[in-house]
Design an enzyme around this catalytic site. Structure first.
Site, PDB file in Angstrom:
ATOM      1  N   HIS A 153       0.828  -1.206   0.000  1.00 24.25           N
ATOM      2  CA  HIS A 153       0.000   0.000   0.000  1.00 24.25           C
ATOM      3  C   HIS A 153       0.868   1.265   0.000  1.00 24.25           C
ATOM      4  CE1 HIS A 153       0.688  -1.449   4.064  1.00 24.25           C
ATOM      5  NE2 HIS A 153       0.554  -0.224   4.522  1.00 24.25           N
ATOM      6  N   LEU A 191       1.663   1.818  13.930  1.00 25.24           N
ATOM      7  CA  LEU A 191       0.212   1.916  13.717  1.00 25.24           C
ATOM      8  C   LEU A 191      -0.225   1.022  12.559  1.00 25.24           C
ATOM      9  CD1 LEU A 191      -0.231   5.792  14.110  1.00 25.24           C
ATOM     10  CD2 LEU A 191      -0.678   4.013  15.818  1.00 25.24           C
ATOM     11  N   LYS A 240       4.473   6.988  11.588  1.00 24.63           N
ATOM     12  CA  LYS A 240       3.508   7.017  10.489  1.00 24.63           C
ATOM     13  C   LYS A 240       3.092   8.466  10.291  1.00 24.63           C
ATOM     14  CE  LYS A 240      -0.351   4.082   8.923  1.00 24.63           C
ATOM     15  NZ  LYS A 240      -0.951   2.757   9.179  1.00 24.63           N
ATOM     16  N   GLU A 296       4.072 -23.605   3.042  1.00 26.47           N
ATOM     17  CA  GLU A 296       3.584 -23.538   1.666  1.00 26.47           C
ATOM     18  C   GLU A 296       3.429 -22.114   1.139  1.00 26.47           C
ATOM     19  OE1 GLU A 296       1.988 -25.226   4.158  1.00 26.47           O
ATOM     20  OE2 GLU A 296       2.924 -27.159   3.701  1.00 26.47           O
ATOM     21  N   PHE A 318      -2.515 -29.117   0.471  1.00 31.25           N
ATOM     22  CA  PHE A 318      -1.754 -28.100   1.196  1.00 31.25           C
ATOM     23  C   PHE A 318      -1.470 -26.876   0.331  1.00 31.25           C
ATOM     24  CE2 PHE A 318      -2.064 -30.943   4.393  1.00 31.25           C
ATOM     25  CZ  PHE A 318      -1.242 -32.051   4.333  1.00 31.25           C
ATOM     26  N   HIS A 362      -1.448 -36.377  -4.418  1.00 31.13           N
ATOM     27  CA  HIS A 362      -2.377 -36.960  -3.439  1.00 31.13           C
ATOM     28  C   HIS A 362      -3.752 -36.325  -3.522  1.00 31.13           C
ATOM     29  CE1 HIS A 362       1.425 -38.496  -2.023  1.00 31.13           C
ATOM     30  NE2 HIS A 362       0.805 -39.293  -1.187  1.00 31.13           N
ATOM     31  N   ASP A 403      -5.085 -42.131   4.801  1.00 28.91           N
ATOM     32  CA  ASP A 403      -4.719 -40.905   5.507  1.00 28.91           C
ATOM     33  C   ASP A 403      -5.946 -40.056   5.856  1.00 28.91           C
ATOM     34  OD1 ASP A 403      -1.415 -39.769   4.341  1.00 28.91           O
ATOM     35  OD2 ASP A 403      -2.014 -41.173   5.922  1.00 28.91           O
ATOM     36  N   GLN A 408      -5.744 -34.935   4.206  1.00 25.03           N
ATOM     37  CA  GLN A 408      -4.701 -35.067   3.190  1.00 25.03           C
ATOM     38  C   GLN A 408      -5.270 -35.176   1.770  1.00 25.03           C
ATOM     39  OE1 GLN A 408      -1.327 -35.543   4.948  1.00 25.03           O
ATOM     40  NE2 GLN A 408      -2.797 -34.882   6.496  1.00 25.03           N
ATOM     41  N   ARG A 459      -2.022 -40.413  -6.181  1.00 26.84           N
ATOM     42  CA  ARG A 459      -1.162 -41.305  -5.400  1.00 26.84           C
ATOM     43  C   ARG A 459      -1.057 -42.707  -5.995  1.00 26.84           C
ATOM     44  NH1 ARG A 459      -2.366 -44.682  -0.222  1.00 26.84           N
ATOM     45  NH2 ARG A 459      -0.254 -45.143   0.502  1.00 26.84           N
TER      46      ARG A 459
END
Lengths: 623, 623
Positions: A79, A188, A248, A368, A393, A417, A425, A429, A475
């Protein structure tokens, strides 16, 4: 203006940087007032930091600011775009008058930075992503053995984002000493003071804990800023953090340090007072001039054809494993490829690439968000990144993928997967929303190969294609479907079973493509011809071509996917057929509708409605 | 078995806990071998920690383990589910033989924990989320003035996730001294050693930097574990972190500390050896017994009708602002409501609620992952959480929303500033994928009110509805459309313009609903009747009811949304109509197709194809 002297900056240099800071602050205020929106106070806290970074520390080639011989800058606190644009203008990339077009409909100088603008490598504005991008640029420079440096400006509000610390840990672990973080700690946030306000020691400890050479300075003391930048450049073996205590709205008493001024431009009378306090007007020509939008954005570099896939047609191979072989074959013909994994290289098989090209593989660990934004940084230096983790994920990195598209970035993501077919699992997953996710990324390609051969060809296609490319791998081991000479254009699909008397078209991909083949064989034996389509490319879809197939089966269609019903293959096909003016006449959508649980892959595929038995039943319903 | 003595645990207590640890480790190994999958070595590193936590520190009511008078435990490293199940069995929640059904299709004991299982409050398995859930439980306990405590077990691999540090900062800032973090630092991730391996000081510094009372212990020394748990309980004014040095696969020499054993069950012969090393067999009855799945999961508590919305029908109000008023009205009749914001309360207007009920509002700062998982923790204690940020930034928390659905959690999310209609801030702040995102969350409701009255009624509906509820609000002020007595069922839609001679149905929501009304009025003046539908509920959709409307206009339909074409209103409607057997005969999908940029809201709505002018043109094409 970039002058680094062993004796430290001269008084003249300091004065010159002070004047730059003054000009940057004023141009930020002027442009936001003209725009009627924007974040002047967020810019004003960074004026000395920006001036020192751009006009003392960095070496920028104004003719090629995004080139690999320029130092690079990432405005993570997006910004504060106005002061970035002011700095780029002062650096000679475009006239200051251009900055006055901030936020206008026809201006390249948008409310938050995007790579339409020279000198900008990645879009920012969603906080907390810029340090990862900077780390990606830093790795890229290291791979190129380039002496260039990367600077990134963080805000303190955004340091609440966990991704900042993923990136810091990564930079510290990999000892990215060509990376300097400048933190503008103005205390701030948007709606209230930040958590730590001006407790500078908290920030110092956090960066030191990540292995940064860290110092705390007064961010408005130009001599201190320049000295810190010098020390940062000299620091070997560690990234550096200059944690600056700032105010600021610094420089204008009516707003400095006051709450409730975030994101508010100054009305004209206030602006005049602010300029007065800040030392008087600067000259900005009235004529906004032409656009300085970058004429061409990076495209993935061309490369020779890799070795053909050489699978034994009789042996089943998981598409996730073929991805690893594909990367390895690509690595032999494309030196720009860099692979990154979120601690799952042995599941996604990028370890096959790592074993062949260890210097081009980076372990991202379990982080990730950082993984995907690193890829954006790498791509900005001309690398061809391939980042992988479990498909589910990648939902941790959706905002990062979103910003990658706004960055017009060329990144490749592989999620393994997918679906209930992973088995025991269980749902945490299982990716069941990733097709919807990645279809809703602007300009993306969404690829879902059903065998090892198509996986390899599509991985190659990703490396050639600009934009955010996503591949979904499975998988379980599946049969080889295609010869090594088969081509897989984007868009495209394969008709893998057909006869002149087909009653229904069944569209599947991945595991459900193989279920569809089972169903088709069973139905054929009972006298019902079924056309089976492998939708290896879920986006884009050539609706006209697909409509031809469905017309040939009288408009009768079944789609089947290891994915929720929302936003996946079924809705993509419906949308494409409707766009082509050929909606199906009779249609069944098979998808996973209930929340799955643990079980063997076959049990789950059957229980959750996407097995050969279900496909055959759906075909019989509408045939 | 929970005995806390000022003199410290007796030798007998220590021995008893050692035996518990032994049993937990063995049951973890046995159950994963029986399942043929799972993560025994990740369980074995935690045996003493789990034994101490469950059987020394925690007070659990086996008859009501999810009740607000029980201490609570979150298994953040969700793949260690087997040892959690072993602990719950040892605590008397179900027989140990049940643990042997791990990962079976018909068992409630899934591969990763879900709240189907007594004693489990939230699903885990996507790493890095459990500390946030625990912090939510801790705030909930504090709001209830409950003396109960919350314990959470982290892995070290997952401490690479930035969300862990968002949650830690939050817990430290809010001084959640009823929260104890236990970190199982076993040095080995999935595919390779972790970043810091056994450098315990790194972890100590990180937790200390967040304000935790922190200590480092040997995680296999039961006396040390119990002493640390005692000290944690005694720590006032700060959350606590027990950072335990452990060995992955501890207790079995063939795997202890060795790489390449992540996620691998022991073959039968190895299991026998492991049990031998671990002190010999334990008795586990053969009969798996019945399911212990929780009979009923939490539902949002009922509450009396709030005061009716009281808007002046002549004054435009932004739906984002109405959300704030709605929360305030709900707060007066529902004491369970807790609002959380990601530093944008002045933009999303949850500050209206905060001003009325400051003790029920938590500032989440700029950390969206933590924000959403906090809500899951709060919901598990019976609170009714409403978390808000800009809709585009909810993409930062997509994995958290995904896990909330697997948790069967009742959380309410509000995303403001949707679409290009936000104007000059540009695409980084524009949500154009959020309808697709939230439609692909299992069991979600996706609400998109077009005026202040419907916003208030739908906010109330969210507080009553179980599951993940998402509301999309807009930045601009829009006209009041409905009287205060109007009802807004879920599913549902409103026909806001109709006549017997309507030629085309136009479906819109939010800003595009108002554009559709403009277009309809213009077209009506030109003699073309247009039916306008306000699709305030984008999911679920009653396809049959909607099909009736489109049939009434001869199957001619236009949908228009401030969203990408993928996965939003258009595809949702196509899917619902197709499911109802009534696909549109002629259809135009208006959506944002090109990457937007800055500009005034009206300019952008026009330029990106979703204005009244575009709607009218589409109608004319197919009328």
């Amino acid at each position: 203006m970039s002058v680094t002297s062993p004796a430290g900056p001269s008084a003249a240099t300091i004065d010159a940087i002070k004047e730059k800071a003054r000009r940057l602050a004023i141009l930020s205020m002027m442009s936001t007032t003209a725009a009627g929106s924007g974040h002047p106070t967020s810019c004003m806290s960074a004026a000395e930091l920006m001036a020192g970074t751009f006009f003392y520390a960095m070496k920028i080639d104004p003719k090629n600011p995004n080139g690999n011989d320029s130092d690079r800058f990432v405005m993570s606190k997006g910004h504060a775009a106005p002061i970035l644009y002011a700095a780029l203008a002062e650096a000679g990339l475009f006239p200051a008058s251009r900055v006055m077009t901030l936020r206008e409909f026809s201006s390249e100088l948008e409310g938050h930075p995007t790579p339409r603008i020279p000198g900008v490598d990645a879009a920012t504005g969603s906080l907390g992503q810029g340090l990862s991008v900077a780390a990606g640029l830093a790795i890229g420079a290291r791979l190129d053995k380039s002496p260039t440096r990367v600077y990134v400006l963080l805000g303190d509000g955004e340091m609440a984002e966990g991704q900042i610390w993923e990136a810091a840990a990564f930079a510290g672990y990999y000892k990215l000493d060509n990376l300097t973080v400048i933190a503008d700690v103005n205390a701030l946030g948007q709606s209230q003071p930040t958590m730590y306000q001006h407790d500078m020691e908290v920030y110092r400890k956090k960066f030191e804990a990540e292995g940064f050479a860290t110092e705390v300075i007064d961010g408005h003391d130009v001599a201190a800023v320049l000295a810190a930048l010098d020390r940062a450049k000299a620091a070997k073996g560690r990234p550096q953090a200059i944690v600056a205590r700032t105010v600021k709205g610094h420089g204008f008493s009516q707003v400095a340090g006051k709450e409730n001024w975030h994101g508010k431009p100054f009305p004209k009378e206030m602006l005049a007072q602010a300029i007065q306090e800040r030392g008087g007007p600067i000259d900005v020509p009235a004529d906004p001039g032409r656009s300085y939008e970058r004429k061409s954005l990076p495209k993935p570099p061309d490369f020779p054809a890799p070795a053909a896939p050489d699978y034994d047609p009789g042996k089943a191979v998981a598409t996730r494993e073929a991805y690893g072989f594909a990367l390895k074959r690509l690595g032999a013909v494309n030196p720009h490829i860099v692979a990154l994994s979120g601690d799952v290289k042995n599941s996604t098989f990028s370890e096959i690439f790592q074993n062949a090209y260890p210097d081009h593989f980076y372990q991202g660990y379990i982080a990730e968000q950082n993984l995907v934004s690193l890829a954006v940084g790498l791509a900005a230096r001309g690398k061809v990144p391939f980042a992988d983790t479990f498909a589910c994920f990648l939902s941790r990195a959706y905002d990062n993928a979103r910003m990658a598209a706004i960055s017009r970035s060329n990144i490749n993501l592989c999620g393994s997967h997918c679906g209930v077919s992973i088995g025991e699992d269980g749902p945490s997953q299982m990716a069941l929303e990733d097709l919807a996710m990645f279809r809703a990324i602007h300009g993306s390609a969404v690829l879902y190969p059903s065998d090892a051969v198509s996986t390899e060809r599509l991985t190659e296609a990703m490396a050639r294609r600009a934009g955010v490319n996503y591949m979904r791998t499975s998988r379980p081991k599946t049969a080889i479907l295609y010869s090594k000479d088969e081509k897989f254009p984007i868009p495209g699909f394969k008709v893998v079973r057909q006869s002149p008397q087909d009653k229904v078209t069944v569209i599947g991909a991945g595991v459900t493509l193989h279920e569809a083949l089972k169903a088709a064989d069973e139905l054929k034996a009972q006298g019902t011809g079924v056309r089976v389509v492998d939708l290896y490319c879920v986006k884009p879809i050539d609706g006209n071509a697909l409509a031809e197939q469905i017309k040939a089966t009288g408009g009768r269609l079944v789609t089947v996917e290891d994915h929720w019903p929302e936003g996946g293959i079924g809705e993509a096909v419906l949308g494409a057929l409707s766009q082509a003016g050929s909606p199906p006449a009779k249609y069944r959508m098979l998808a996973v509708r209930d929340m799955p649980h643990s079980g063997k892959p076959d049990e789950l595929v059957e229980a959750f409605g996407i097995s050969a038995r279900h496909i055959a039943a759906a075909v019989r319903e509408i045939a």
